[in-house]
Design a protein around this motif. Structure first.
Motif, PDB file in Angstrom:
ATOM      1  N   VAL A 102       0.846  -1.206   0.000  1.00  0.00           N
ATOM      2  CA  VAL A 102       0.000   0.000   0.000  1.00  0.00           C
ATOM      3  C   VAL A 102       0.873   1.244   0.000  1.00  0.00           C
ATOM      4  N   ALA A 103       1.948   1.234   0.803  1.00  0.00           N
ATOM      5  CA  ALA A 103       2.843   2.381   0.855  1.00  0.00           C
ATOM      6  C   ALA A 103       3.520   2.615  -0.494  1.00  0.00           C
ATOM      7  N   SER A 104       3.796   1.546  -1.234  1.00  0.00           N
ATOM      8  CA  SER A 104       4.390   1.689  -2.570  1.00  0.00           C
ATOM      9  C   SER A 104       3.492   2.503  -3.481  1.00  0.00           C
ATOM     10  N   VAL A 105       2.208   2.189  -3.452  1.00  0.00           N
ATOM     11  CA  VAL A 105       1.243   2.902  -4.297  1.00  0.00           C
ATOM     12  C   VAL A 105       1.129   4.363  -3.865  1.00  0.00           C
ATOM     13  N   ILE A 106       1.034   4.603  -2.559  1.00  0.00           N
ATOM     14  CA  ILE A 106       0.875   5.973  -2.060  1.00  0.00           C
ATOM     15  C   ILE A 106       2.102   6.817  -2.386  1.00  0.00           C
ATOM     16  N   VAL A 107       3.290   6.257  -2.142  1.00  0.00           N
ATOM     17  CA  VAL A 107       4.525   6.998  -2.438  1.00  0.00           C
ATOM     18  C   VAL A 107       4.639   7.263  -3.940  1.00  0.00           C
ATOM     19  N   GLY A 108       4.264   6.277  -4.762  1.00  0.00           N
ATOM     20  CA  GLY A 108       4.315   6.464  -6.212  1.00  0.00           C
ATOM     21  C   GLY A 108       3.395   7.584  -6.672  1.00  0.00           C
ATOM     22  N   LEU A 109       2.198   7.639  -6.107  1.00  0.00           N
ATOM     23  CA  LEU A 109       1.246   8.693  -6.480  1.00  0.00           C
ATOM     24  C   LEU A 109       1.736  10.061  -6.017  1.00  0.00           C
ATOM     25  N   VAL A 110       2.191  10.131  -4.767  1.00  0.00           N
ATOM     26  CA  VAL A 110       2.689  11.397  -4.232  1.00  0.00           C
ATOM     27  C   VAL A 110       3.930  11.858  -4.993  1.00  0.00           C
ATOM     28  N   GLY A 111       4.786  10.890  -5.378  1.00  0.00           N
ATOM     29  CA  GLY A 111       6.015  11.231  -6.080  1.00  0.00           C
ATOM     30  C   GLY A 111       5.829  11.576  -7.544  1.00  0.00           C
ATOM     31  N   GLY A 112       4.608  11.492  -8.040  1.00  0.00           N
ATOM     32  CA  GLY A 112       4.335  11.889  -9.411  1.00  0.00           C
ATOM     33  C   GLY A 112       4.503  10.811 -10.449  1.00  0.00           C
ATOM     34  N   LEU A 113       4.586   9.554 -10.047  1.00  0.00           N
ATOM     35  CA  LEU A 113       4.685   8.464 -11.020  1.00  0.00           C
ATOM     36  C   LEU A 113       3.297   8.164 -11.590  1.00  0.00           C
ATOM     37  N   GLY A 114       3.241   7.949 -12.865  1.00  0.00           N
ATOM     38  CA  GLY A 114       1.993   7.555 -13.481  1.00  0.00           C
ATOM     39  C   GLY A 114       1.670   6.101 -13.200  1.00  0.00           C
ATOM     40  N   GLU A 115       0.479   5.674 -13.619  1.00  0.00           N
ATOM     41  CA  GLU A 115       0.054   4.296 -13.350  1.00  0.00           C
ATOM     42  C   GLU A 115       0.987   3.281 -13.995  1.00  0.00           C
ATOM     43  N   LYS A 116       1.378   3.521 -15.248  1.00  0.00           N
ATOM     44  CA  LYS A 116       2.236   2.566 -15.938  1.00  0.00           C
ATOM     45  C   LYS A 116       3.624   2.509 -15.312  1.00  0.00           C
ATOM     46  N   ALA A 117       4.185   3.669 -15.001  1.00  0.00           N
ATOM     47  CA  ALA A 117       5.521   3.710 -14.408  1.00  0.00           C
ATOM     48  C   ALA A 117       5.517   3.054 -13.034  1.00  0.00           C
ATOM     49  N   MET A 118       4.468   3.322 -12.247  1.00  0.00           N
ATOM     50  CA  MET A 118       4.401   2.761 -10.898  1.00  0.00           C
ATOM     51  C   MET A 118       4.254   1.240 -10.950  1.00  0.00           C
ATOM     52  N   SER A 119       3.392   0.746 -11.831  1.00  0.00           N
ATOM     53  CA  SER A 119       3.217  -0.698 -11.968  1.00  0.00           C
ATOM     54  C   SER A 119       4.509  -1.367 -12.406  1.00  0.00           C
ATOM     55  N   SER A 120       5.194  -0.729 -13.337  1.00  0.00           N
ATOM     56  CA  SER A 120       6.460  -1.276 -13.828  1.00  0.00           C
ATOM     57  C   SER A 120       7.500  -1.342 -12.726  1.00  0.00           C
ATOM     58  N   LYS A 121       7.570  -0.314 -11.905  1.00  0.00           N
ATOM     59  CA  LYS A 121       8.568  -0.273 -10.838  1.00  0.00           C
ATOM     60  C   LYS A 121       8.252  -1.285  -9.735  1.00  0.00           C
ATOM     61  N   ILE A 122       6.989  -1.511  -9.449  1.00  0.00           N
ATOM     62  CA  ILE A 122       6.612  -2.511  -8.451  1.00  0.00           C
ATOM     63  C   ILE A 122       7.060  -3.894  -8.903  1.00  0.00           C
ATOM     64  N   VAL A 123       6.779  -4.216 -10.171  1.00  0.00           N
ATOM     65  CA  VAL A 123       7.198  -5.517 -10.705  1.00  0.00           C
ATOM     66  C   VAL A 123       8.724  -5.610 -10.746  1.00  0.00           C
ATOM     67  N   GLU A 124       9.372  -4.522 -11.107  1.00  0.00           N
ATOM     68  CA  GLU A 124      10.837  -4.499 -11.140  1.00  0.00           C
ATOM     69  C   GLU A 124      11.403  -4.746  -9.743  1.00  0.00           C
ATOM     70  N   GLY A 125      10.767  -4.156  -8.723  1.00  0.00           N
ATOM     71  CA  GLY A 125      11.207  -4.376  -7.347  1.00  0.00           C
ATOM     72  C   GLY A 125      11.061  -5.823  -6.926  1.00  0.00           C
ATOM     73  N   PHE A 126       9.949  -6.462  -7.338  1.00  0.00           N
ATOM     74  CA  PHE A 126       9.778  -7.889  -7.062  1.00  0.00           C
ATOM     75  C   PHE A 126      10.958  -8.686  -7.639  1.00  0.00           C
ATOM     76  N   GLY A 127      11.295  -8.384  -8.888  1.00  0.00           N
ATOM     77  CA  GLY A 127      12.360  -9.122  -9.560  1.00  0.00           C
ATOM     78  C   GLY A 127      13.714  -8.916  -8.915  1.00  0.00           C
ATOM     79  N   ASP A 128      13.999  -7.685  -8.471  1.00  0.00           N
ATOM     80  CA  ASP A 128      15.297  -7.395  -7.866  1.00  0.00           C
ATOM     81  C   ASP A 128      15.495  -8.117  -6.536  1.00  0.00           C
ATOM     82  N   PHE A 129      14.401  -8.373  -5.824  1.00  0.00           N
ATOM     83  CA  PHE A 129      14.514  -8.941  -4.482  1.00  0.00           C
ATOM     84  C   PHE A 129      14.137 -10.419  -4.417  1.00  0.00           C
ATOM     85  N   VAL A 130      13.739 -11.009  -5.529  1.00  0.00           N
ATOM     86  CA  VAL A 130      13.304 -12.404  -5.481  1.00  0.00           C
ATOM     87  C   VAL A 130      14.460 -13.338  -5.150  1.00  0.00           C
ATOM     88  N   GLY A 131      15.684 -12.976  -5.542  1.00  0.00           N
ATOM     89  CA  GLY A 131      16.839 -13.811  -5.217  1.00  0.00           C
ATOM     90  C   GLY A 131      17.058 -13.918  -3.721  1.00  0.00           C
TER      91      GLY A 131
END
Length: 505
Positions: A332-361
């Motif tokens: 939830v905080a990821s979404v709120i910070v993304g909205l407050v920080g000015g990220l659009g829906e596509k950019a925010m979704s992409s970064k969330i998935v990217e974060g999953f990938g970076d930490f899955v190891g």
């Protein structure tokens, strides 16, 4: 990074073909899993009789015939990661007792790590975190050692009162860039986090998951022995902080002496040139990051037990959250910070998935570690290991007994990294032995938790160590090299505290 000393060339972790290098965290855990699986063929299965609360009774151990076929054991070996993820302890469809301290295995911690990855990646995408870290590093460029002290004291206090351990995994993405910006290396950040929280857990005072569980199993109040534990906390924390500061200062003066090495991008944040100021959006996003971590700590603290003692009724405002709720918090905080920080829906979704990938190891390392405990439970060798340790401390003097309880619990703590699981199994057997040795049962509790906290600084089957090192991108062998001298010092101090306490009791 601009510094006052000559920087070493960045080193690549990849080794030339044909040149041996220390195996990765995944390989280390795979080897440990295989060794434990092989050991189960030579260690007989056994069990203790239990009381009405399900705790083992001292002197009732007996060997039992294992009902696992070779196919069952082979199945356990290959299913260890899966069973470690879901907490499944099965053979022929049965579910055994959960000694891991977490009914759901590593799944909750695994998804927590992914959620933290999404949160940090989104925050970096807003530009708030890297710019905020750069400005903080600039302001603290002449007082950076004080920052390390502050971080370690906070983690030690959280460790001693709440067992703050796996929760530290959420802080690596914040502290590592900050340490790098101040001229330190990744090992400095690892030392501040793992050793800071670790020494707090080692010297648990009112930690309900360690001291509380062990005291309950020993039939004593949680406050018994707290004076000794507070004294240990003060001395051992001071020693640990001094050791990390020594290393940090050494690396800052001569980066070539780093034990973790340097990676591409480690020198990208400048601490000697003041960064541009944060925008209004970035300031708000940064405050949300701070509040998220503060709220996480507040939500997991057992306030009623800390203030009023064990078995106290929870306060109405006490949340008692665990990893499932914390995962939701960071998403939830990821979404709120993304909205407050000015990220659009596509950019925010992409970064969330990217974060999953970076930490899955890092998350998968945690899963592998939990699978080792599942194998031990299924083969029913844990009680046999405990029984051999029980015999090692019987019939000794009080001082030797207290130190002996500490030493013999080290291998058991290695096999069962969970403090609550270790306490539930060992304390009902170890505590009655104190009566024969003429020492308080609280001293057995202190010796036991000291063993658990000490070995868990390096245990390769715990998420705190292997997950943290995976997040920090620090090799396990290099971390062991870093922490080994500190562990030697702590070992001597712990034995001295226990012997003196037994002699004066």
């Amino acid at each position: 990074m601009s510094t006052d000393v000559k920087e070493p060339a960045e080193t690549d972790e990849e080794q030339p073909a044909g040149k041996w290098s220390f195996p990765s965290s995944y390989t280390v855990l795979a080897i440990v899993t295989l060794l434990v699986w092989l050991a189960a063929f030579f260690i007989p299965a056994g069990q203790y009789r239990t009381d009405e609360d399900g705790r083992p009774v001292s002197g009732t151990y007996e060997q039992i015939a294992s009902d696992q076929s070779f196919i069952d054991r082979l199945r356990d070996l290959f299913l260890a990661p899966v069973n470690g993820l879901y907490g499944i302890q099965e053979s022929d469809g049965r579910v055994g007792p959960d000694l891991s301290g977490d009914l759901y295995g590593a799944a909750a911690v695994f998804f927590f790590v992914l959620a933290v990855g999404a949160f940090i990646t989104v925050t970096f995408a807003t530009g708030a975190l890297d710019r905020g870290i750069g400005r903080l590093a600039y302001r603290l460029r002449n007082r950076s050692l004080l920052l390390i002290v502050g971080i370690m004291v906070i983690f030690a206090v959280a460790g001693t009162v709440e067992g703050f351990a796996e929760e530290t995994l959420g802080f690596y993405a914040l502290i590592i860039p900050l340490m790098l910006a101040l001229g330190y290396d990744r090992m400095t950040a690892v030392g501040a986090i793992i050793c800071g929280a670790g020494v707090g857990v080692l010297c648990s005072t009112v930690n309900p998951f360690a001291t509380g569980t062990a005291s309950s199993a020993a039939d004593i109040p949680i406050g018994d022995g707290i004076v000794l534990r507070v004294a240990m906390l003060v001395v051992l924390t001071a020693v640990t902080i001094a050791y990390v500061l020594w290393y940090a200062n050494r690396v800052r003066k001569d980066p070539g002496k780093s034990w973790s090495g340097w990676q591409k991008g480690d020198h990208d944040i400048e601490a000697t040139t003041e960064p541009d100021p944060l925008t209004g959006r970035q300031k708000t996003a940064l405050w949300l990051v701070v509040l998220t971590f503060v709220f996480m700590i507040f939500s997991i603290m057992p306030w009623s037990e800390i203030i009023k003692g064990p078995d106290a009724e929870p306060y109405g405002w006490e949340l008692g959250w665990y990893f499932s709720e914390l995962t939701a918090l960071f998403l939830v905080a990821s979404v709120i910070v993304g909205l407050v920080g000015g990220l659009g829906e596509k950019a925010m979704s992409s970064k969330i998935v990217e974060g999953f990938g970076d930490f899955v190891g890092a998350g998968f390392v945690i899963v592998l570690a939990r699978g080792v405990t599942v194998i031990m439970n299924n083969t029913e060798i844990t009680s046999t290991v405990l029984h051999s340790l029980e015999g090692a401390v019987s019939g000794t003097s009080s001082a030797v007994f207290s130190v002996g309880v500490f030493i013999v619990n080290i291998p058991l703590a290695f096999l069962i990294p969970s403090t609550s699981g270790h306490a539930t199994l060992a304390m009902p057997v170890m505590a009655p032995l104190a009566d024969f040795a003429g020492v308080p049962r609280s001293l057995v509790v202190t010796a036991w938790q000291s063993a658990s906290g000490w070995i868990n600084l390096v245990t390769p089957t715990t998420a705190v160590v292997m997950g943290g090192l995976a997040l920090a991108k620090v090799r396990y062998d290099r971390y062991v090299r870093f922490v080994a001298p500190l562990m030697g010092i702590l070992f001597v101090l712990i034995c001295a505290f226990l012997a003196i306490a037994a002699w004066t009791s």
